[in-house]
Design a protein around this motif. Structure first.
Motif, PDB file in Angstrom:
ATOM      1  N   ARG A   9     -29.768  23.120 -33.922  1.00  0.00           N
ATOM      2  CA  ARG A   9     -30.395  21.804 -33.800  1.00  0.00           C
ATOM      3  C   ARG A   9     -31.886  21.928 -33.470  1.00  0.00           C
ATOM      4  O   ARG A   9     -32.716  21.187 -34.013  1.00  0.00           O
ATOM      5  N   HIS A  12     -33.874  22.916 -36.595  1.00  0.00           N
ATOM      6  CA  HIS A  12     -34.126  21.783 -37.495  1.00  0.00           C
ATOM      7  C   HIS A  12     -35.188  20.844 -36.932  1.00  0.00           C
ATOM      8  O   HIS A  12     -35.988  20.275 -37.696  1.00  0.00           O
ATOM      9  N   ALA A  13     -35.208  20.686 -35.619  1.00  0.00           N
ATOM     10  CA  ALA A  13     -36.229  19.835 -35.006  1.00  0.00           C
ATOM     11  C   ALA A  13     -37.619  20.438 -35.193  1.00  0.00           C
ATOM     12  O   ALA A  13     -38.602  19.719 -35.427  1.00  0.00           O
ATOM     13  N   GLN A  29     -23.352  20.250 -41.469  1.00  0.00           N
ATOM     14  CA  GLN A  29     -24.456  19.339 -41.782  1.00  0.00           C
ATOM     15  C   GLN A  29     -24.797  18.417 -40.617  1.00  0.00           C
ATOM     16  O   GLN A  29     -25.932  17.978 -40.482  1.00  0.00           O
ATOM     17  N   GLU A  30     -23.814  18.139 -39.751  1.00  0.00           N
ATOM     18  CA  GLU A  30     -24.104  17.263 -38.617  1.00  0.00           C
ATOM     19  C   GLU A  30     -25.044  17.923 -37.606  1.00  0.00           C
ATOM     20  O   GLU A  30     -25.621  17.241 -36.751  1.00  0.00           O
ATOM     21  N   TRP A  31     -25.205  19.244 -37.689  1.00  0.00           N
ATOM     22  CA  TRP A  31     -26.159  19.934 -36.811  1.00  0.00           C
ATOM     23  C   TRP A  31     -27.574  19.930 -37.385  1.00  0.00           C
ATOM     24  O   TRP A  31     -28.521  20.288 -36.695  1.00  0.00           O
ATOM     25  N   ASP A  33     -30.020  18.074 -37.817  1.00  0.00           N
ATOM     26  CA  ASP A  33     -30.705  16.849 -37.379  1.00  0.00           C
ATOM     27  C   ASP A  33     -32.209  17.088 -37.381  1.00  0.00           C
ATOM     28  O   ASP A  33     -32.727  17.848 -36.569  1.00  0.00           O
ATOM     29  N   ARG A  34     -32.915  16.400 -38.296  1.00  0.00           N
ATOM     30  CA  ARG A  34     -34.361  16.599 -38.439  1.00  0.00           C
ATOM     31  C   ARG A  34     -35.162  15.431 -37.864  1.00  0.00           C
ATOM     32  O   ARG A  34     -36.329  15.243 -38.217  1.00  0.00           O
ATOM     33  N   ASP A  35     -34.552  14.657 -36.987  1.00  0.00           N
ATOM     34  CA  ASP A  35     -35.306  13.575 -36.340  1.00  0.00           C
ATOM     35  C   ASP A  35     -36.487  14.170 -35.578  1.00  0.00           C
ATOM     36  O   ASP A  35     -36.322  15.115 -34.797  1.00  0.00           O
TER      37      ASP A  35
END
Length: 393
Positions: A9, A12-13, A29-31, A33-35
């Protein structure tokens, strides 16, 4: 949340701020997270992750995660606006020391190439003339590449084994700062791209296919996915990061991949025989280009030295291009392509992974024998461990 999920995570951040930080991902895919979060927050998350890694019970897993997360901390410092000296950026991201060139050694290598190249006149013109005679046109590249991949795959399977179901696709691209690239896709699959912006010589193809495919990047990524993710449950190996110490080992593996499955004598015979016939090239020209490539192999640190001139010393681009042209023995156009690589944000520090990684892996193999190469395909070793010459298990 387990350590692997936190690691993935956070990666991706970071990638949301620095696209390209993630080289490949095949996990949940739920990991992914590119917010976008504030860089200061990411910096705190990286520090917290580093503390949590200290509690990982498996020593080899903990050692690998420690240096990987340290690279993440360096990335978040940069994203948060901290100014790092270029050499400190290289150390922080890759756990290695950047190297400067030995100009006397470079000049000696130029003389060796001078003696190796046929004809008279400027060195770069003679090299380019020979290169043009052994270039494989883009229309024939995939046809010539097919038997090379088949042979390398069989040798890799016989020597090291390959995971059931591994495979990749291959294609031609342009407009890239590299000659070839392996994109890990997960599920034991990857994609290999060959850049046709610059000439691709027959003599370079076996090394390129070994580097990107068998037993290089594709073999390493798919084998580690099978051994570390599927067998041991270390899900952090679902993801590959471009700005992290794993790349030093990965490039070291790829730089030595051809030597791990084929002797120089076998390579020479193959290139000047079967492959020269298939490509429709003169075997004597192929043999001459092999001698030139051997002479130039001692100049593998030129691009790193150029990066130090540009980023550490603040030398003007014109001077750096002149340095690249002279010691890589290329045209100004080609030197500008080299410069494009070392100025790309995610690659500017990456350039040292090739020469340093190559030397670390070659030293490891020299100390422990060719079978040590198999360890590098299956275990999460770090640059520091290779430097210390970890004993064979």
């Amino acid at each position: 949340m387990n350590i692997a999920e936190r690691y993935i995570r956070l990666a991706h951040a970071i990638d949301a701020h620095a696209p390209g930080f993630i080289d490949g991902y095949g996990g949940p895919q739920e990991w992914a997270d590119r917010d976008r979060r504030d860089p200061g927050q990411l910096r705190r998350e990286a520090a917290d992750l580093a503390r949590r890694v200290e509690d990982v019970p498996e020593a080899d897993r903990r050692a690998w995660l420690t240096v990987q997360v340290r690279a993440m901390q360096t990335m978040t410092r940069l994203l948060d606006g901290e100014q790092l000296r270029y050499s400190d950026e290289v150390r922080g991201l890759y756990d290695i020391e950047p190297r400067r060139a030995d100009h006397a050694a470079l000049e000696a290598s130029l003389q060796i190439m001078e003696d190796a190249l046929p004809g008279t006149g400027p060195l770069v013109h003679r090299k380019n003339a020979l290169r043009d005679r052994v270039t494989v046109p883009p229309s024939a590249l995939l046809d010539v590449t097919a038997p090379i991949l088949a042979e390398l795959r069989e040798r890799t399977r016989a020597r090291f084994g390959l995971p059931q179901g591994e495979g990749f696709s291959i294609g031609l691209v342009s407009g890239k700062p590299w000659s070839g690239y392996n994109w890990p896709l997960g599920g034991l699959q990857s994609r290999i791209d060959i850049n046709t912006d610059l000439p691709v010589t027959l003599t370079a193809l076996p090394d390129l296919m070994a580097h990107e495919g068998y037993p290089g990047h594709h073999t390493e990524h798919s084998t580690k996915e099978a051994r570390l993710v599927r067998e041991r449950g270390w899900l952090e190996h679902h993801i590959q990061l471009i700005n992290a110490p794993e790349c030093v080992v990965s490039e070291g593996v790829a730089m030595n991949a051809l030597d791990a499955v084929m002797s120089r004598e076998e390579l020479h015979s193959w290139l000047t025989g079967e492959l020269a016939v298939r490509a429709g090239l003169d075997p004597d020209d192929v043999a001459a280009m092999l001698r030139v490539a051997e002479a130039q192999s001692s100049m593998k640190g030129v691009s790193g030295a150029a990066a130090m001139l540009l980023h550490e010393d603040g030398r003007p681009e014109a001077e750096v291009i002149e340095f690249l042209s002279r010691y890589n023995v290329v045209s100004e156009e080609h030197a500008r392509k080299n410069l494009e690589f070392i100025t790309q944000p995610n690659l500017r520090a990456y350039i040292f992974t090739y020469a340093v990684g190559s030397d670390l892996v070659r030293g490891f193999m020299a100390s422990h024998g060719q079978d040590a190469f198999g360890r590098l395909l299956t275990e999460p070793l770090t640059p520091g461990q290779l430097e210390m010459q970890v004993p064979v298990a």
